[in-house]
Design a protein around this motif. Structure first.
Motif, PDB file in Angstrom:
ATOM      1  N   LEU A 109       0.832  -1.194   0.000  1.00  0.00           N
ATOM      2  CA  LEU A 109       0.000   0.000   0.000  1.00  0.00           C
ATOM      3  C   LEU A 109       0.870   1.247   0.000  1.00  0.00           C
ATOM      4  O   LEU A 109       1.975   1.246   0.558  1.00  0.00           O
ATOM      5  N   PRO A 110       0.381   2.330  -0.594  1.00  0.00           N
ATOM      6  CA  PRO A 110       1.153   3.575  -0.544  1.00  0.00           C
ATOM      7  C   PRO A 110       1.238   4.094   0.887  1.00  0.00           C
ATOM      8  O   PRO A 110       0.305   3.948   1.675  1.00  0.00           O
ATOM      9  N   GLY A 111       2.364   4.662   1.219  1.00  0.00           N
ATOM     10  CA  GLY A 111       2.528   5.286   2.527  1.00  0.00           C
ATOM     11  C   GLY A 111       2.582   4.323   3.687  1.00  0.00           C
ATOM     12  O   GLY A 111       2.275   4.706   4.825  1.00  0.00           O
ATOM     13  N   GLU A 112       2.981   3.085   3.461  1.00  0.00           N
ATOM     14  CA  GLU A 112       3.019   2.111   4.570  1.00  0.00           C
ATOM     15  C   GLU A 112       3.920   2.620   5.691  1.00  0.00           C
ATOM     16  O   GLU A 112       5.020   3.110   5.453  1.00  0.00           O
ATOM     17  N   GLY A 113       3.413   2.524   6.910  1.00  0.00           N
ATOM     18  CA  GLY A 113       4.142   2.984   8.069  1.00  0.00           C
ATOM     19  C   GLY A 113       3.959   4.463   8.373  1.00  0.00           C
ATOM     20  O   GLY A 113       4.523   4.959   9.354  1.00  0.00           O
ATOM     21  N   ARG A 114       3.136   5.154   7.553  1.00  0.00           N
ATOM     22  CA  ARG A 114       2.964   6.595   7.760  1.00  0.00           C
ATOM     23  C   ARG A 114       1.501   7.009   7.948  1.00  0.00           C
ATOM     24  O   ARG A 114       1.242   8.184   8.161  1.00  0.00           O
ATOM     25  N   TRP A 115       0.566   6.078   7.894  1.00  0.00           N
ATOM     26  CA  TRP A 115      -0.835   6.437   8.097  1.00  0.00           C
ATOM     27  C   TRP A 115      -1.086   6.682   9.587  1.00  0.00           C
ATOM     28  O   TRP A 115      -0.644   5.927  10.439  1.00  0.00           O
ATOM     29  N   ASP A 116      -1.827   7.735   9.877  1.00  0.00           N
ATOM     30  CA  ASP A 116      -2.109   8.088  11.269  1.00  0.00           C
ATOM     31  C   ASP A 116      -3.324   7.351  11.826  1.00  0.00           C
ATOM     32  O   ASP A 116      -3.389   7.070  13.028  1.00  0.00           O
ATOM     33  N   THR A 117      -4.286   7.061  10.960  1.00  0.00           N
ATOM     34  CA  THR A 117      -5.500   6.355  11.375  1.00  0.00           C
ATOM     35  C   THR A 117      -5.874   5.341  10.304  1.00  0.00           C
ATOM     36  O   THR A 117      -5.862   5.673   9.109  1.00  0.00           O
ATOM     37  N   ALA A 118      -6.191   4.124  10.724  1.00  0.00           N
ATOM     38  CA  ALA A 118      -6.756   3.119   9.827  1.00  0.00           C
ATOM     39  C   ALA A 118      -8.158   2.784  10.318  1.00  0.00           C
ATOM     40  O   ALA A 118      -8.377   2.620  11.521  1.00  0.00           O
ATOM     41  N   LEU A 119      -9.096   2.686   9.386  1.00  0.00           N
ATOM     42  CA  LEU A 119     -10.490   2.397   9.722  1.00  0.00           C
ATOM     43  C   LEU A 119     -10.865   0.981   9.306  1.00  0.00           C
ATOM     44  O   LEU A 119     -10.524   0.536   8.199  1.00  0.00           O
ATOM     45  N   LEU A 120     -11.572   0.287  10.199  1.00  0.00           N
ATOM     46  CA  LEU A 120     -12.176  -1.021   9.915  1.00  0.00           C
ATOM     47  C   LEU A 120     -13.650  -0.910  10.329  1.00  0.00           C
ATOM     48  O   LEU A 120     -14.039  -1.322  11.409  1.00  0.00           O
ATOM     49  N   ILE A 121     -14.463  -0.319   9.460  1.00  0.00           N
ATOM     50  CA  ILE A 121     -15.851  -0.007   9.777  1.00  0.00           C
ATOM     51  C   ILE A 121     -16.773  -0.943   8.983  1.00  0.00           C
ATOM     52  O   ILE A 121     -16.364  -1.566   8.012  1.00  0.00           O
ATOM     53  N   ASP A 122     -18.035  -1.037   9.419  1.00  0.00           N
ATOM     54  CA  ASP A 122     -19.042  -1.850   8.724  1.00  0.00           C
ATOM     55  C   ASP A 122     -18.658  -3.325   8.679  1.00  0.00           C
ATOM     56  O   ASP A 122     -18.851  -4.003   7.660  1.00  0.00           O
ATOM     57  N   GLY A 123     -18.091  -3.829   9.769  1.00  0.00           N
ATOM     58  CA  GLY A 123     -17.761  -5.251   9.839  1.00  0.00           C
ATOM     59  C   GLY A 123     -16.436  -5.635   9.241  1.00  0.00           C
ATOM     60  O   GLY A 123     -16.111  -6.829   9.174  1.00  0.00           O
ATOM     61  N   ASN A 124     -15.629  -4.652   8.816  1.00  0.00           N
ATOM     62  CA  ASN A 124     -14.399  -4.984   8.096  1.00  0.00           C
ATOM     63  C   ASN A 124     -13.296  -5.572   8.964  1.00  0.00           C
ATOM     64  O   ASN A 124     -12.253  -5.977   8.441  1.00  0.00           O
ATOM     65  N   ILE A 125     -13.503  -5.672  10.269  1.00  0.00           N
ATOM     66  CA  ILE A 125     -12.595  -6.459  11.102  1.00  0.00           C
ATOM     67  C   ILE A 125     -12.619  -7.915  10.654  1.00  0.00           C
ATOM     68  O   ILE A 125     -11.698  -8.683  10.928  1.00  0.00           O
ATOM     69  N   GLY A 126     -13.662  -8.289   9.906  1.00  0.00           N
ATOM     70  CA  GLY A 126     -13.788  -9.665   9.418  1.00  0.00           C
ATOM     71  C   GLY A 126     -12.983  -9.976   8.183  1.00  0.00           C
ATOM     72  O   GLY A 126     -12.916 -11.149   7.769  1.00  0.00           O
ATOM     73  N   ILE A 127     -12.348  -8.984   7.566  1.00  0.00           N
ATOM     74  CA  ILE A 127     -11.618  -9.204   6.320  1.00  0.00           C
ATOM     75  C   ILE A 127     -10.565 -10.297   6.490  1.00  0.00           C
ATOM     76  O   ILE A 127      -9.727 -10.234   7.393  1.00  0.00           O
ATOM     77  N   GLY A 128     -10.605 -11.281   5.626  1.00  0.00           N
ATOM     78  CA  GLY A 128      -9.635 -12.373   5.638  1.00  0.00           C
ATOM     79  C   GLY A 128      -9.951 -13.481   6.613  1.00  0.00           C
ATOM     80  O   GLY A 128      -9.282 -14.513   6.610  1.00  0.00           O
ATOM     81  N   GLY A 129     -10.961 -13.276   7.470  1.00  0.00           N
ATOM     82  CA  GLY A 129     -11.361 -14.325   8.409  1.00  0.00           C
ATOM     83  C   GLY A 129     -10.414 -14.526   9.576  1.00  0.00           C
ATOM     84  O   GLY A 129     -10.541 -15.495  10.310  1.00  0.00           O
TER      85      GLY A 129
END
Length: 220
Positions: A109-129
């Motif tokens: 991903l672009p900017g890896e290690g530099r994002w200040d906030t990552a969102l896992l909304i609408d159930g996306n904590i489930g990504i990849g199982g």
């Protein structure tokens, strides 16, 4: 079929294209989880705004869907990027004025290690199982002082399963792994991945946590 191919299946793409359901995640035993397509395709509601108000700095929306959060941040002049494996989701995000890439969070991903906030909304904590694997991946994506804001299932659940996208009218995608976790389970998975819960709140029947990096833990 891969996860990214499953989410490109016609039932999901058609629902995003029209902005309407019904749409479900369906287990082989017949259990259905309704997906709130109409809400996803509308402007952010008060619960969404409670998330946006907690975003700091540059924001990465993982599994951005049709892009309501990315577009809202962009409209405020804030740096935000959505990533989603659905071309239709990315197209809708771009159409709203947001920035988005058709890419998995597990891809570079672009900017890896530099994002200040990552969102896992609408159930996306489930990504990849596998919530632990996903949260470990985000340790490499966000900055050392960065945070993750995740939405949890309303029930006290900790479930791994295979599901299909189902439109309730006979249209189905292929199986892919998914997970559902409530606040207690997410708290445990976060600790295993090197995060700690710094805040939790609920609004309009939706439940959220903010995760901060454990100060004493090394990257995993």
């Amino acid at each position: 079929m891969s996860v990214r191919t499953a989410w490109r299946a016609d039932p999901y793409a058609d629902a995003l294209r029209t902005g309407q359901g019904p749409l479900f995640l369906r287990r082989d035993d017949g259990w259905l989880l309704p997906l709130e397509v109409e809400r996803w395709c509308e402007a952010p509601d008060r619960a969404d705004r409670s998330v946006l108000d907690r975003c700091r700095g540059a924001v990465l929306d993982v599994g951005c869907g049709p892009g309501r959060l990315v577009a809202a941040l962009a409209a405020e002049g804030r740096r935000a990027l959505g990533v989603d494996i659905s071309p239709e989701a990315v197209a809708r995000t771009l159409g709203l004025g947001g920035s988005a890439l058709c890419r998995s969070v597990f891809d570079p991903l672009p900017g890896e290690g530099r994002w200040d906030t990552a969102l896992l909304i609408d159930g996306n904590i489930g990504i990849g199982g596998d919530p632990v694997a996903l949260l470990r991946r985000l340790r490499r994506v966000v900055s050392r002082s960065g945070r993750v804001i995740a939405e949890c299932a309303p029930a006290d659940v900790d479930e791994r399963c295979e599901v299909r996208v189902d439109d309730g009218r006979g249209g189905r995608g292929e199986r892919f792994p998914w997970a559902r976790v409530g606040v207690p389970a997410l708290t445990a998975h976060a600790a295993a991945a090197g995060w700690t819960v710094s805040e939790r709140w609920s609004l309009w029947g939706r439940h959220f946590v903010t995760l901060a990096r454990q100060s004493s833990s090394a990257p995993r």
